[in-house]
Design a protein around this motif. Sequence first.
Motif, short mmCIF file in Angstrom:
data_model
loop_
_atom_site.label_atom_id
_atom_site.label_comp_id
_atom_site.label_asym_id
_atom_site.label_seq_id
_atom_site.Cartn_x
_atom_site.Cartn_y
_atom_site.Cartn_z
N PHE A 80 0.83 -1.06 -0.08
CA PHE A 80 0.01 -0.02 0.15
C PHE A 80 0.76 1.45 -0.10
CE2 PHE A 80 -3.13 -3.16 1.98
CZ PHE A 80 -3.96 -2.88 0.88
N SER A 81 1.84 1.30 0.68
CA SER A 81 2.90 2.58 0.46
C SER A 81 3.54 2.73 -0.72
CB SER A 81 4.02 2.31 1.56
OG SER A 81 3.53 2.10 3.09
N VAL A 190 4.66 -8.75 -3.95
CA VAL A 190 4.54 -7.29 -3.77
C VAL A 190 4.28 -6.50 -5.02
CG1 VAL A 190 5.57 -5.14 -2.94
CG2 VAL A 190 5.37 -7.20 -1.60
N THR A 191 5.02 -6.88 -6.01
CA THR A 191 5.17 -6.16 -7.31
C THR A 191 3.70 -6.54 -7.95
OG1 THR A 191 7.51 -6.42 -7.61
CG2 THR A 191 6.39 -5.90 -9.42
N SER A 192 3.36 -7.87 -7.96
CA SER A 192 2.00 -8.17 -8.64
C SER A 192 0.82 -7.52 -8.05
CB SER A 192 1.68 -9.64 -8.42
OG SER A 192 2.75 -10.36 -9.23
N TYR A 193 0.83 -7.35 -6.51
CA TYR A 193 -0.39 -6.64 -6.10
C TYR A 193 -0.26 -5.18 -6.32
CZ TYR A 193 -2.19 -10.45 -3.27
OH TYR A 193 -2.72 -11.57 -3.02
N ILE A 194 1.01 -4.48 -6.31
CA ILE A 194 1.19 -3.08 -6.68
C ILE A 194 0.66 -2.77 -8.08
CG2 ILE A 194 2.97 -1.39 -6.99
CD1 ILE A 194 4.52 -2.39 -4.77
N LEU A 195 0.91 -3.73 -9.04
CA LEU A 195 0.27 -3.43 -10.30
C LEU A 195 -1.07 -3.48 -10.72
CD1 LEU A 195 3.02 -5.32 -12.40
CD2 LEU A 195 3.04 -3.18 -11.87
N VAL A 196 -1.46 -4.57 -9.73
CA VAL A 196 -3.21 -4.68 -9.61
C VAL A 196 -3.79 -3.40 -9.25
CG1 VAL A 196 -5.01 -5.83 -8.69
CG2 VAL A 196 -2.99 -6.99 -9.80
N LEU A 198 -2.60 -0.23 -8.77
CA LEU A 198 -2.12 0.80 -9.81
C LEU A 198 -3.11 0.89 -10.77
CD1 LEU A 198 1.56 1.00 -9.81
CD2 LEU A 198 -0.21 2.40 -8.60
N GLN A 199 -3.44 -0.35 -11.48
CA GLN A 199 -4.59 -0.56 -12.49
C GLN A 199 -5.64 -0.21 -12.08
OE1 GLN A 199 -4.16 -4.30 -14.19
NE2 GLN A 199 -2.27 -3.74 -15.29
N LEU A 200 -6.39 -0.54 -10.85
CA LEU A 200 -7.66 -0.54 -10.42
C LEU A 200 -7.62 1.22 -9.81
CD1 LEU A 200 -8.11 -3.54 -7.95
CD2 LEU A 200 -9.01 -3.06 -10.25
N THR A 201 -6.76 1.80 -9.43
CA THR A 201 -6.73 3.22 -8.83
C THR A 201 -6.44 4.29 -9.87
OG1 THR A 201 -4.49 3.17 -8.26
CG2 THR A 201 -6.55 2.41 -6.68
N SER A 202 -5.98 3.78 -11.37
CA SER A 202 -5.55 4.82 -12.23
C SER A 202 -7.07 5.19 -12.77
CB SER A 202 -4.81 4.07 -13.31
OG SER A 202 -5.39 2.97 -13.94
N PRO A 203 -6.89 6.80 -13.12
CA PRO A 203 -8.25 7.30 -13.52
C PRO A 203 -8.07 6.75 -15.16
CG PRO A 203 -6.56 8.81 -13.42
CD PRO A 203 -5.92 7.68 -12.72
N GLU A 204 -9.52 6.51 -15.81
CA GLU A 204 -9.90 5.97 -17.09
C GLU A 204 -9.59 7.44 -17.93
OE1 GLU A 204 -13.72 4.54 -17.39
OE2 GLU A 204 -13.19 2.79 -15.88
N LYS A 205 -8.98 6.79 -18.95
CA LYS A 205 -8.47 7.83 -20.12
C LYS A 205 -9.87 8.16 -20.92
CE LYS A 205 -3.76 6.76 -20.35
NZ LYS A 205 -2.70 6.39 -21.20
N THR A 206 -10.13 9.38 -21.14
CA THR A 206 -11.23 9.63 -22.06
C THR A 206 -10.78 9.96 -23.49
OG1 THR A 206 -11.00 11.81 -21.31
CG2 THR A 206 -12.76 10.38 -19.92
#
Length: 207
Positions: A80-81, A190-196, A198-206
Amino acid sequence: MPVNITENGEDPPESNCNSTYSESITNDDSANTRHESFKENIYLLRTVYNNIGKIIKLVNSAYGAVVLFCTMTAFFTAVFSISLAFSVLGSQSTYFDEINSIVVYLSISWACLYISQTVAIVYSCSATVTAARMTGVLVQDLLLKPGVDKEEQQELKEFLDQVHNTDVAFTGAGFFTMNLALLPSMAGSVTSYILVLLQLTSPEKTH
């Protein structure tokens, strides 16, 4: 009293036999003493190794849950950090730059603190287990040395069986073993969870 002396002035053969017999008795006594000393030393080493196995079991039963809690805390804190730090760095907001930089520094610092704590615990456990398992290698070296008789070989083989049958390992409450192989496994998770995240929290591109 008459003294038996040969013509050449040498002792009679009976005295030579007596000296040879006394030397053989002395050699037998020294060999028996060596065997007894060897058995006592092996028994002492076996007792020490048995106590090491008992101590490791006590440590696992007393601190296994603590080790599990510390490892899981370090894992989720790192996930999370670091995710928070990347999210803040990836945000395109120009407001609160100072606050964002502080958040990034604190997040990375917390992650490094918990990761270093986990590495220290894992390394100390792995070093202890490696040192204990070196006992088997040393016993095998003694078995291969010349001059070891059958009784001593039997004592060493029994000691080697004890080393192989003694479970020397630190665990996190039985869920995983605390060895160096745990570190790359945790790093990959840790790397796998961070990537997941980041994908979930990244804003959708319009478009």
